[in-house]
Design a protein around this motif. Structure first.
Motif, PDB file in Angstrom:
ATOM      1  N   ILE A   1     -10.356  19.366  21.733  1.00  0.00           N
ATOM      2  CA  ILE A   1     -10.059  18.372  22.764  1.00  0.00           C
ATOM      3  C   ILE A   1      -9.152  18.954  23.840  1.00  0.00           C
ATOM      4  O   ILE A   1      -9.334  18.687  25.035  1.00  0.00           O
ATOM      5  N   ILE A   2      -8.166  19.760  23.430  1.00  0.00           N
ATOM      6  CA  ILE A   2      -7.262  20.354  24.414  1.00  0.00           C
ATOM      7  C   ILE A   2      -8.031  21.248  25.378  1.00  0.00           C
ATOM      8  O   ILE A   2      -7.791  21.219  26.597  1.00  0.00           O
ATOM      9  N   LYS A   3      -8.958  22.043  24.874  1.00  0.00           N
ATOM     10  CA  LYS A   3      -9.742  22.908  25.757  1.00  0.00           C
ATOM     11  C   LYS A   3     -10.574  22.075  26.729  1.00  0.00           C
ATOM     12  O   LYS A   3     -10.643  22.391  27.923  1.00  0.00           O
TER      13      LYS A   3
ATOM     14  N   THR B   1      -3.429  13.471  31.699  1.00  0.00           N
ATOM     15  CA  THR B   1      -4.626  12.686  31.380  1.00  0.00           C
ATOM     16  C   THR B   1      -5.258  13.125  30.061  1.00  0.00           C
ATOM     17  O   THR B   1      -6.276  12.572  29.649  1.00  0.00           O
ATOM     18  N   SER B   2      -4.657  14.105  29.399  1.00  0.00           N
ATOM     19  CA  SER B   2      -5.186  14.598  28.126  1.00  0.00           C
ATOM     20  C   SER B   2      -5.277  13.476  27.098  1.00  0.00           C
ATOM     21  O   SER B   2      -4.479  12.537  27.087  1.00  0.00           O
TER      22      SER B   2
ATOM     23  N   VAL C   1      -4.781  14.080  23.958  1.00  0.00           N
ATOM     24  CA  VAL C   1      -3.831  14.439  22.911  1.00  0.00           C
ATOM     25  C   VAL C   1      -2.453  13.940  23.329  1.00  0.00           C
ATOM     26  O   VAL C   1      -1.969  14.264  24.408  1.00  0.00           O
ATOM     27  N   THR C   2      -1.809  13.160  22.477  1.00  0.00           N
ATOM     28  CA  THR C   2      -0.590  12.449  22.865  1.00  0.00           C
ATOM     29  C   THR C   2       0.522  13.392  23.278  1.00  0.00           C
ATOM     30  O   THR C   2       1.228  13.142  24.262  1.00  0.00           O
ATOM     31  N   ASN C   3       0.740  14.481  22.537  1.00  0.00           N
ATOM     32  CA  ASN C   3       1.818  15.400  22.903  1.00  0.00           C
ATOM     33  C   ASN C   3       1.607  15.985  24.294  1.00  0.00           C
ATOM     34  O   ASN C   3       2.561  16.137  25.064  1.00  0.00           O
ATOM     35  N   THR C   4       0.378  16.338  24.620  1.00  0.00           N
ATOM     36  CA  THR C   4       0.095  16.875  25.945  1.00  0.00           C
ATOM     37  C   THR C   4       0.268  15.804  27.011  1.00  0.00           C
ATOM     38  O   THR C   4       0.787  16.068  28.103  1.00  0.00           O
ATOM     39  N   LYS C   5      -0.155  14.590  26.708  1.00  0.00           N
ATOM     40  CA  LYS C   5       0.043  13.477  27.632  1.00  0.00           C
ATOM     41  C   LYS C   5       1.534  13.258  27.883  1.00  0.00           C
ATOM     42  O   LYS C   5       1.982  13.067  29.016  1.00  0.00           O
ATOM     43  N   MET C   6       2.323  13.291  26.804  1.00  0.00           N
ATOM     44  CA  MET C   6       3.767  13.110  26.919  1.00  0.00           C
ATOM     45  C   MET C   6       4.391  14.215  27.759  1.00  0.00           C
ATOM     46  O   MET C   6       5.248  13.954  28.612  1.00  0.00           O
TER      47      MET C   6
END
Length: 811
Positions: free
Chosen positions: A179-181, A702-703, A705-710
């Protein structure tokens, strides 16, 4: 550095980067192509873990259990749904056992077990229609990922009377990586066109707007190659790619904005391209260098922490910052020399202008006359005679006047603005007092992700939180009676719900302990401490989700003071070298830290407490992953210092340019005028840079994944608060309150700064103080010398403004 030696070094650097500009750009193109080849496939080599301390007790116990008792550490779970039938029905039992045997025969799989073998209540759902098959995949993260890719198509889906879905830690990490990619590609597609549009709005010229974007792309591609090389020697987190993109675009655009802005200012003052590049490198170039150092220092602090998740961001951040600065200070000047006045070509803003087609020779022949997001920018025609009287044309005058009025108002009501903004920032940060730390789990993923769905079923439908128990590794020879006595002591602990085991193998054994509450709540963390303090006739080590969290918190708490001290001390030193003051560095560190309060408060209020979770599309785990605040502080503090350096360097330049005081001016007037002009000449540019960086961070945010969004949304908020509140209101208010004492330093430090200090400006300004004919401008040396026809364009403007500034500063 100040002094003639510094000027010679800058002149030498100018000659180096401008001697063969075409060769420089061709070399850069070749290196960029090599970086693309070297960095290809980097995302596939990155890990998705790294939150644990590799030297912790829990890490040692986990590895020992994986080696000796692989069934104790299942990382793959198959959720078997029997539909309307009971899991003990004959047809369901037969199919489940067949799947269990088939999974055990797969390569790279060990420790396979299931409810239908053990009949353990912990592996059966309370409603009786779901049960688990558990297994342990062997190898490192990459090997486990390949095994999972092979197993999922074979086991997922309908098998006779049952339906199988795939979960467990390996599936969570693998799905997170995928998902991150995907999200990173989408973020780049969002950020790049919006960023280009904003740059066109700032510069007007499409050619000038493309330059910062090109520098950012070079920095990103180069950092990907660096990360690819690092994966040969150490673990690197896939999350670091997000920081690479964000900082690569954001900082490269910041640096290029200041370089191109100053270059266009010099061109509009009559300097030839080589002379303009020389002045640009001596002024804005030094500021860019200082900015890169301050950001790199903040990011380097993460190298002190043992978790490779944090260290990965240091690797990526330092690489991308240094590459962005190098590209801005080497490639960009070469391109500007070749472009010359064509840097102002393709003025797209003409498409939106109405009327006034009488702008001819003067405007069209020198397109560098456009204002560039700064009140100091605009076409300056400094007439002969009377103290540098100016006529400043263009929109930059309006914007500059607005920033000047803001600075005057803030300094006139300095106590109100200082106390008011401080109170607002502290109030916004209050939610952080209720922060609860946890671990990253499946709730980082979207609610529709398969591994998240499986884990949610386990939390809600299975007894005793499967996968959330604690394991106690016992090492050393012991008798059955000793094991039994130890088990009784564990069972008597207040937070222990159930104790299973021991399972013995040689001189080792392990017990599984289920906590009474959730896997990582306060009770489970207390249970970790109780288990570690329970005496035994053999050596014991405790692991499990709660134990990893306890050890991670301990590791961060142990290193945090050292990291904070490192950032503070090096930042104080760098800002002192820039300004020569001992007061300004302290102000910079304190105000920068204060600017981050809103970010930390919002992180807790939104992501821990779950406010706006529906709007933003995430599932709140009720806690903040332990390493995230450290990461966000280091990144946001560095970016705040980035803007702080740009503002302070210009204030310092204006203060030094003030010259000797006349009969009507006091030292306090000079100080106020420097603050006012510093904000006037950089306020618009800093705001534009902050908005562009915020756009990039929001795109990262807009990711799914919550950590990336945060990370993305939190840092975007911090950047905007810093540029629009701290730099615009709090900094000028505090500098007005400290007055001339702002510039104080003891005599030994003043002598040290005179010899080793670095500052924008310096003793040899260049550019056109008066209208210079093209021939005279081209004849001027690149470095410029006092008394020659080339002086700093800002100096004429400053002299022309001085009377008005004196009056304004006294009001």
């Amino acid at each position: 550095m100040s002094g003639g030696g510094a000027g010679a070094r800058v002149g030498g650097w100018t000659r180096f980067v401008t001697a063969r500009p075409r060769l420089s750009l061709l070399t850069a193109l070749v290196l960029t192509v090599l970086a693309v080849l070297a960095g290809s496939g980097v995302a596939d080599r990155l890990g998705s873990g790294g939150w644990e301390d590799p030297a912790a007790e829990s890490t040692y116990a986990t590895k020992a259990l994986e080696r000796e008792f692989p069934a104790s550490q299942p990382n793959l779970l198959l959720l078997v749904d029997s539909g309307g039938s009971a899991v003990d029905a004959p047809a369901v039992t037969a199919e489940a056992r067949r799947l269990t045997a088939r999974l055990a025969a797969e390569k790279g799989v060990t420790g396979v077990g299931s409810y239908w073998q053990s009949r353990s209540p912990a592996l059966r759902a309370k409603h009786g229609h779901e049960a688990l098959i558990a297994a342990h995949l062997t190898g490192d993260e990459k090997a486990m990922g390949r095994t999972l890719d092979r197993l999922v198509p074979a086991f997922r889906g309908v098998h006779g009377p049952v339906k199988v879905t795939v979960g467990g830690p390996v599936a969570v990490r693998h799905e997170m990586q995928t998902i991150i990619k995907e999200d990173l590609t989408r973020a780049e597609l969002i950020a790049l066109p919006i960023t280009l549009l904003l740059l066109v709005m700032v510069f007007g010229s499409a050619v000038a707007a493309l330059l910062p974007l090109g520098i950012g792309i070079v920095a990103i591609l180069g950092t990907n190659a660096v990360l690819r090389g690092l994966t040969e020697f150490t673990d690197v987190s896939v999350f670091a790619l997000n920081l690479t993109t964000a900082l690569g675009l954001g900082l490269a655009i910041d640096y290029a904005l200041f370089i191109v802005r100053r270059f266009r200012e010099e061109l509009s003052s009559g300097a030839d391209p080589v002379a303009a590049v020389g002045t640009t490198l001596r002024t804005a170039g030094r500021t860019v260098l200082f900015s890169a150092l301050t950001v790199a220092v903040s990011l380097a602090a993460m190298l002190l922490f043992p978790q490779y998740f944090l260290r990965s961001f240091a690797y990526a951040g330092i690489a991308v910052v240094l590459l962005a600065a190098a590209a801005a200070l080497i490639l960009l000047p070469a391109a500007l020399v070749l472009l010359g006045h064509r840097v102002n070509s393709l003025d797209l803003r003409r498409l939106f202008r109405r009327g006034d087609r009488t702008r001819t020779t003067a405007a069209d022949g020198a397109e560098g006359a456009q204002a560039v997001a700064d009140g100091a920018e605009g076409t300056q025609a400094v007439a002969d005679g009377a103290e540098g009287t100016q006529a400043v044309a263009g929109a930059g005058t309006v914007e500059g006047s607005a920033w000047a009025r803001t600075a005057t108002l803030v300094m006139r009501r300095a106590p109100f603005f200082a106390l008011g903004t401080t109170a607002v920032l502290v109030l916004l940060g209050l939610p952080f007092l209720g922060v609860r730390f946890g671990t990253a789990d499946d709730r980082q993923l979207p609610s529709t992700a398969e591994s998240h769905v499986v884990q949610q079923h386990l939390r809600e439908g299975f007894p005793g939180s499967p996968g959330g128990g604690l394991e106690v590794l016992a090492e050393g020879r012991a008798t059955p009676a000793q094991y039994a006595a130890y088990k009784e002591r564990i069972a008597a602990l207040p937070e222990a719900l159930r104790v299973d085991g021991p399972l013995v193998k040689g001189d080792s054994a392990y017990f599984t302990v289920q906590p009474r509450g959730e896997a990582v709540d306060d009770a489970a963390q207390r249970l970790v401490g109780e288990l570690r303090s329970t005496g035994a006739p053999f050596a014991t080590k405790v692991t499990g989700t709660a134990a990893v969290l306890v050890d991670s918190k301990h590791a961060i708490a142990e290193e945090l003071p050292w990291a904070a001290a490192f950032i503070a001390i090096v930042t104080l030193l760098l800002v002192f070298l820039l300004t020569g003051s001992v007061v300004i560095p302290v102000q910079a560190v304190v105000l920068n830290a204060l600017s981050l309060t809103a970010m930390f408060g919002a992180v807790v209020w939104v992501f821990q407490d779950g406010h706006l979770s529906g709007l933003l599309g995430f599932t709140s785990p009720g806690s903040i992953e332990t390493t995230l605040p450290v990461l966000m502080f280091c990144v946001a503090f560095g970016l705040s210092m980035d803007y702080g350096v740009f503002l302070l360097s210009r204030i310092k330049e204006e203060y030094d340019r003030g010259g000797a005081l006349d009969d009507e001016e006091t030292g306090e007037d000079r100080h106020r005028r420097a603050v006012r002009q510093g904000l006037q000449r950089t306020g618009g540019l800093i705001t534009a840079a902050a908005v562009i960086l915020a756009v990039v961070m929001v795109a990262i945010g807009t990711s799914r994944v919550t950590n990336t969004k945060m990370l993305g949304l939190g840092i975007a908020l911090a950047v905007l608060m810093d540029a629009m509140i701290v730099r615009s209101l709090l900094v000028p208010a505090v500098m007005r309150l400290t007055g001339r004492a702002t510039w104080w330093a003891p005599a030994p430090l003043r002598r040290f700064h005179a010899r080793f200090g670095l500052s924008e400006g310096g003793p040899a300004p260049t550019g056109a103080q008066v209208a210079v004919p093209p021939a005279a401008a081209s004849a001027a040396p690149a470095g410029g010398r006092p008394g020659e026809a080339t002086e700093d364009p800002g100096s004429g403007a400053a002299e022309g403004d001085r009377g008005r500034d004196r009056a304004a500063s006294r009001r």
